[in-house]
Design a protein around this motif. Structure first.
Motif, PDB file in Angstrom:
ATOM      1  N   GLY A 190       0.796  -1.222   0.000  1.00  0.00           N
ATOM      2  CA  GLY A 190       0.000   0.000   0.000  1.00  0.00           C
ATOM      3  C   GLY A 190       0.820   1.258   0.000  1.00  0.00           C
ATOM      4  N   CYS A 191       2.150   1.169  -0.249  1.00  0.00           N
ATOM      5  CA  CYS A 191       2.982   2.372  -0.231  1.00  0.00           C
ATOM      6  C   CYS A 191       2.456   3.377  -1.221  1.00  0.00           C
ATOM      7  CB  CYS A 191       4.416   2.002  -0.576  1.00  0.00           C
ATOM      8  SG  CYS A 191       5.477   3.426  -0.851  1.00  0.00           S
ATOM      9  N   GLY A 192       2.194   4.576  -0.720  1.00  0.00           N
ATOM     10  CA  GLY A 192       1.767   5.664  -1.587  1.00  0.00           C
ATOM     11  C   GLY A 192       0.345   5.558  -2.060  1.00  0.00           C
ATOM     12  N   SER A 193      -0.449   4.663  -1.478  1.00  0.00           N
ATOM     13  CA  SER A 193      -1.783   4.460  -2.030  1.00  0.00           C
ATOM     14  C   SER A 193      -2.898   4.965  -1.152  1.00  0.00           C
ATOM     15  CB  SER A 193      -1.995   2.948  -2.263  1.00  0.00           C
ATOM     16  OG  SER A 193      -1.965   2.263  -1.024  1.00  0.00           O
ATOM     17  N   SER A 194      -2.585   5.397   0.087  1.00  0.00           N
ATOM     18  CA  SER A 194      -3.685   5.711   0.995  1.00  0.00           C
ATOM     19  C   SER A 194      -3.734   7.153   1.435  1.00  0.00           C
ATOM     20  CB  SER A 194      -3.567   4.816   2.246  1.00  0.00           C
ATOM     21  OG  SER A 194      -2.331   5.030   2.888  1.00  0.00           O
ATOM     22  N   GLY A 195      -2.863   8.020   0.906  1.00  0.00           N
ATOM     23  CA  GLY A 195      -2.909   9.391   1.380  1.00  0.00           C
ATOM     24  C   GLY A 195      -3.004  10.397   0.269  1.00  0.00           C
ATOM     25  N   GLY A 196      -3.308  10.010  -0.952  1.00  0.00           N
ATOM     26  CA  GLY A 196      -3.194  10.906  -2.074  1.00  0.00           C
ATOM     27  C   GLY A 196      -4.410  11.737  -2.378  1.00  0.00           C
ATOM     28  N   GLY A 197      -5.560  11.490  -1.780  1.00  0.00           N
ATOM     29  CA  GLY A 197      -6.743  12.223  -2.158  1.00  0.00           C
ATOM     30  C   GLY A 197      -7.562  12.654  -0.989  1.00  0.00           C
ATOM     31  N   GLY A 198      -8.713  13.209  -1.279  1.00  0.00           N
ATOM     32  CA  GLY A 198      -9.617  13.630  -0.231  1.00  0.00           C
ATOM     33  C   GLY A 198     -10.608  12.541   0.070  1.00  0.00           C
ATOM     34  N   ASP A 199     -11.748  12.937   0.632  1.00  0.00           N
ATOM     35  CA  ASP A 199     -12.749  11.939   1.005  1.00  0.00           C
ATOM     36  C   ASP A 199     -13.937  11.962   0.069  1.00  0.00           C
ATOM     37  OD1 ASP A 199     -13.966  14.276   1.628  1.00  0.00           O
ATOM     38  OD2 ASP A 199     -14.244  13.848   3.776  1.00  0.00           O
ATOM     39  N   GLY A 200     -13.739  12.586  -1.108  1.00  0.00           N
ATOM     40  CA  GLY A 200     -14.836  12.643  -2.059  1.00  0.00           C
ATOM     41  C   GLY A 200     -15.695  13.873  -1.874  1.00  0.00           C
ATOM     42  N   ARG A 201     -15.456  14.629  -0.823  1.00  0.00           N
ATOM     43  CA  ARG A 201     -16.246  15.834  -0.557  1.00  0.00           C
ATOM     44  C   ARG A 201     -15.360  17.066  -0.516  1.00  0.00           C
ATOM     45  NH1 ARG A 201     -18.806  13.790   4.906  1.00  0.00           N
ATOM     46  NH2 ARG A 201     -16.665  13.042   5.042  1.00  0.00           N
ATOM     47  N   GLY A 202     -14.122  16.941  -0.993  1.00  0.00           N
ATOM     48  CA  GLY A 202     -13.226  18.073  -1.033  1.00  0.00           C
ATOM     49  C   GLY A 202     -12.299  18.189   0.143  1.00  0.00           C
ATOM     50  N   ALA A 203     -12.543  17.450   1.207  1.00  0.00           N
ATOM     51  CA  ALA A 203     -11.684  17.519   2.384  1.00  0.00           C
ATOM     52  C   ALA A 203     -10.456  16.633   2.190  1.00  0.00           C
ATOM     53  CB  ALA A 203     -12.452  17.070   3.627  1.00  0.00           C
ATOM     54  N   ALA A 204      -9.282  17.166   2.524  1.00  0.00           N
ATOM     55  CA  ALA A 204      -8.060  16.365   2.451  1.00  0.00           C
ATOM     56  C   ALA A 204      -8.109  15.292   3.534  1.00  0.00           C
ATOM     57  CB  ALA A 204      -6.839  17.254   2.650  1.00  0.00           C
ATOM     58  N   ALA A 205      -7.841  14.058   3.149  1.00  0.00           N
ATOM     59  CA  ALA A 205      -7.825  12.942   4.102  1.00  0.00           C
ATOM     60  C   ALA A 205      -6.446  12.850   4.724  1.00  0.00           C
ATOM     61  CB  ALA A 205      -8.190  11.640   3.405  1.00  0.00           C
ATOM     62  N   ASN A 223     -13.852  23.191   8.796  1.00  0.00           N
ATOM     63  CA  ASN A 223     -14.889  23.585   7.830  1.00  0.00           C
ATOM     64  C   ASN A 223     -14.702  22.919   6.471  1.00  0.00           C
ATOM     65  OD1 ASN A 223     -16.268  25.407   9.606  1.00  0.00           O
ATOM     66  ND2 ASN A 223     -14.613  26.888   9.286  1.00  0.00           N
ATOM     67  N   GLY A 224     -14.383  21.641   6.522  1.00  0.00           N
ATOM     68  CA  GLY A 224     -14.278  20.869   5.291  1.00  0.00           C
ATOM     69  C   GLY A 224     -12.920  20.904   4.619  1.00  0.00           C
ATOM     70  N   ARG A 225     -11.945  21.561   5.232  1.00  0.00           N
ATOM     71  CA  ARG A 225     -10.613  21.619   4.620  1.00  0.00           C
ATOM     72  C   ARG A 225      -9.888  20.287   4.742  1.00  0.00           C
ATOM     73  NH1 ARG A 225      -5.464  25.585   6.160  1.00  0.00           N
ATOM     74  NH2 ARG A 225      -4.220  25.029   4.312  1.00  0.00           N
ATOM     75  N   HIS A 276      -0.388  16.452   1.284  1.00  0.00           N
ATOM     76  CA  HIS A 276      -1.228  17.473   1.922  1.00  0.00           C
ATOM     77  C   HIS A 276      -0.431  18.264   2.949  1.00  0.00           C
ATOM     78  CE1 HIS A 276      -4.523  15.392  -0.007  1.00  0.00           C
ATOM     79  NE2 HIS A 276      -4.258  14.290   0.658  1.00  0.00           N
ATOM     80  N   ARG A 277       0.693  18.834   2.516  1.00  0.00           N
ATOM     81  CA  ARG A 277       1.565  19.505   3.456  1.00  0.00           C
ATOM     82  C   ARG A 277       0.876  20.684   4.141  1.00  0.00           C
ATOM     83  NH1 ARG A 277       4.234  23.311   5.306  1.00  0.00           N
ATOM     84  NH2 ARG A 277       6.391  23.168   6.026  1.00  0.00           N
ATOM     85  N   ALA A 278       0.221  21.548   3.389  1.00  0.00           N
ATOM     86  CA  ALA A 278      -0.409  22.736   3.971  1.00  0.00           C
ATOM     87  C   ALA A 278      -1.518  22.352   4.946  1.00  0.00           C
ATOM     88  CB  ALA A 278      -0.954  23.640   2.878  1.00  0.00           C
ATOM     89  N   GLU A 279      -2.338  21.385   4.545  1.00  0.00           N
ATOM     90  CA  GLU A 279      -3.427  20.946   5.424  1.00  0.00           C
ATOM     91  C   GLU A 279      -2.885  20.280   6.683  1.00  0.00           C
ATOM     92  OE1 GLU A 279      -4.948  21.160   1.250  1.00  0.00           O
ATOM     93  OE2 GLU A 279      -3.180  20.292   2.224  1.00  0.00           O
ATOM     94  N   ALA A 280      -1.816  19.484   6.534  1.00  0.00           N
ATOM     95  CA  ALA A 280      -1.225  18.823   7.702  1.00  0.00           C
ATOM     96  C   ALA A 280      -0.659  19.845   8.680  1.00  0.00           C
ATOM     97  CB  ALA A 280      -0.124  17.851   7.258  1.00  0.00           C
ATOM     98  N   ALA A 281      -0.009  20.886   8.163  1.00  0.00           N
ATOM     99  CA  ALA A 281       0.525  21.927   9.041  1.00  0.00           C
ATOM    100  C   ALA A 281      -0.602  22.653   9.768  1.00  0.00           C
ATOM    101  CB  ALA A 281       1.360  22.920   8.225  1.00  0.00           C
ATOM    102  N   ALA A 282      -1.699  22.912   9.067  1.00  0.00           N
ATOM    103  CA  ALA A 282      -2.848  23.566   9.700  1.00  0.00           C
ATOM    104  C   ALA A 282      -3.447  22.674  10.778  1.00  0.00           C
ATOM    105  CB  ALA A 282      -3.904  23.913   8.649  1.00  0.00           C
ATOM    106  N   ALA A 283      -3.536  21.380  10.503  1.00  0.00           N
ATOM    107  CA  ALA A 283      -4.083  20.441  11.486  1.00  0.00           C
ATOM    108  C   ALA A 283      -3.190  20.364  12.712  1.00  0.00           C
ATOM    109  CB  ALA A 283      -4.240  19.062  10.850  1.00  0.00           C
ATOM    110  N   ILE A 284      -1.878  20.399  12.513  1.00  0.00           N
ATOM    111  CA  ILE A 284      -0.953  20.370  13.648  1.00  0.00           C
ATOM    112  C   ILE A 284      -1.171  21.583  14.537  1.00  0.00           C
ATOM    113  CG2 ILE A 284       1.490  20.667  14.254  1.00  0.00           C
ATOM    114  CD1 ILE A 284       2.158  18.761  11.949  1.00  0.00           C
ATOM    115  N   GLY A 285      -1.421  22.742  13.916  1.00  0.00           N
ATOM    116  CA  GLY A 285      -1.709  23.934  14.702  1.00  0.00           C
ATOM    117  C   GLY A 285      -2.932  23.772  15.574  1.00  0.00           C
ATOM    118  N   CYS A 286      -3.940  23.053  15.060  1.00  0.00           N
ATOM    119  CA  CYS A 286      -5.155  22.813  15.837  1.00  0.00           C
ATOM    120  C   CYS A 286      -4.922  21.755  16.917  1.00  0.00           C
ATOM    121  CB  CYS A 286      -6.283  22.380  14.907  1.00  0.00           C
ATOM    122  SG  CYS A 286      -7.845  22.024  15.761  1.00  0.00           S
TER     123      CYS A 286
END
Length: 447
Positions: free
Chosen positions: A45-60, A85-87, A341-351
């Motif tokens: 599964g290398c590289g196969s489980s983190g590349g997209g969102g959840d189908g609703r625009g949110a980064a998984a 808020n869906g990010r 998802h570098r930007a989203e991950a950094a934002a999540a870490i802040g939260c």
């Protein structure tokens, strides 16, 4: 600061979304050796489980973290997902509870350039290794300032390498000496006083054990480091390149031996880890415990009568009149180098490292916060963290484990050569000096 790479763009691995895709990376010999040992681990599964969102625009986002028993991490992930808020949406991937197992799983996945590695929970000792191997993304200056605003400098230092922030403190940690107020009217200040109190209680037929980590693992290394520091020494030189085990190390070994051959030693000491110490103390067989503050909410839940008798003080020193130096612990959050998802991950870490999440983790799980002002916040202290001032004092005097990319090898040599506690001797220090020197020269590296 210790030597390392500057984290410039030309040295970061590429994130092309496929296993094996990467840019030019400069690594220290220790980190490169460790990587070579695990590079062949082709994970499913290398590289196969983190590349997209959840189908609703949110980064998984995948957050790799151990199973914190109070559930505060899971609650933080849910709250932060809702607040985005869906990010992004954070899913927890559970790591083993022991530090060695956590590192092994992370290293193997990162060596395979797994793009699902979005948010990584790193032990405070791993920053040099992971930074040198370019397994985690550095934060720029603006991010570093924002994400660590108001945090204890000593905690921020654990996530910094070569003057650059690679990991944001999630929680910090330091051990205290916990004791039974109904057995010990005046808490001991030195190691010898603690052993004398235990001997007196044993002679009276009362609970008397000193519960402390003695198994052959990282916790035993922490014990040795705290003893060496409390005797006025350190394991490595300040720049992390030379062995510095002198007379203070001899005092540390003698302290371990004194405990091992006294009535204070639990018969199962050589097999005990932090949670074993907690359980033994909760059963009422011990008078003392050298451990982290997670033991307090546990005792309140499992043995309220005993919890009412728990007192706390600073870790015992080896030098009368001088402060002890227990080892700083804790976990930091980093962004995986192969995440999409570098930007989203950094934002999540802040939260995840935000104020309310830190308060909940401290009250429910006992993990000390990294925000400095909480240690003088009466609402926080009176609301369930009464030992906050003692933890703050311990952190202000805390020692650090050797800062080197070869730390894992150094730690394993300490735990191996000085085990079991009953057979430790000053004579073994010569072997330890040689083994650590080999580890610093990248000999005998471990994955």
């Amino acid at each position: 600061m210790e030597p390392g790479h500057d984290g410039g763009p030309e040295e970061r691995p590429g994130r092309g979304g496929r296993c094996g895709a990467g840019g030019r990376v400069r690594r220290s010999p220790a980190a490169a050796g460790a990587l070579a040992l695990v590079a062949g681990a082709a994970l499913a599964g290398c590289g196969s489980s983190g590349g997209g969102g959840d189908g609703r625009g949110a980064a998984a986002l995948n957050w790799y973290v151990y199973n914190e028993s109070s559930g505060s991490f899971a609650k933080a992930a849910a709250d932060c997902s809702a607040a985005s808020n869906g990010r992004y949406r954070i899913s927890i991937n559970v790591l083993p509870n022991d530090s060695d197992g956590q590192r092994q799983q992370l290293v193997r996945r990162l060596a395979a350039q797994d793009s699902s590695m979005d948010i990584l929970t790193l032990d405070v000792t791993w920053t040099p290794e992971f930074a040198e191997a370019a397994w985690v993304e550095p934060f720029d200056q603006a991010e570093s300032t924002r994400l660590t605003d108001g945090m204890l400098p000593v905690a921020v230092q654990t996530g910094t390498w070569d003057n650059q922030l690679y990991a944001v403190p999630l929680n910090t940690n330091a051990q205290l000496l916990w004791y039974r107020k109904d057995l010990v009217p005046r808490p001991p200040k030195t190691w010898d006083e603690m052993l004398a109190d235990a001997k007196r209680l044993a002679a009276q037929g009362r609970p008397h054990y000193v519960e402390v980590q003695g198994a052959q693992y990282e916790g035993y290394t922490v014990l040795f480091n705290s003893l060496v520091a409390s005797a006025g020494g350190q394991i490595l030189s300040d720049d992390g390149t030379r062995v510095a085990l002198g007379p203070p190390a001899e005092k540390a070994v003698e302290a371990i031996r004194a405990l091992a051959h006294s009535p204070a030693a639990d018969p199962s000491w050589s097999n005990q880890r932090e949670d074993d110490n907690r359980l033994a103390f909760e059963t009422g067989s011990a008078a003392f415990q050298l451990n982290y503050p997670f033991i307090y909410p546990s005792a309140k839940q499992n043995n309220p009568k005993l919890a009412a008798q728990i007192g706390w003080t600073q870790w015992p020193t080896l030098v009368p009149g001088q402060h002890s130096h227990s080892t700083i612990g804790g976990y930091n959050l980093a962004v995986g180098a192969y995440s999409h998802h570098r930007a989203e991950a950094a934002a999540a870490i802040g939260c995840l490292t935000g104020r309310q999440n830190q308060i909940r983790t401290a009250i429910d799980g006992g993990l000390p916060p990294t925000l400095k002002d909480l240690y003088t916040d009466r609402k926080f202290i009176d609301g369930g963290y009464p030992f906050a001032p003692a933890i703050h004092e311990a952190l202000q005097n805390a020692s650090v484990r050797p800062r080197t990319p070869a730390y894992q090898s150094v730690s394993l040599q300490i735990a191996h050569i000085l085990s079991p506690p009953t057979s430790v001797s000053v004579g073994r220090l010569a072997d330890l000096r040689g083994a650590i020197s080999d580890a610093l020269d990248s000999k005998g590296l471990v994955p």
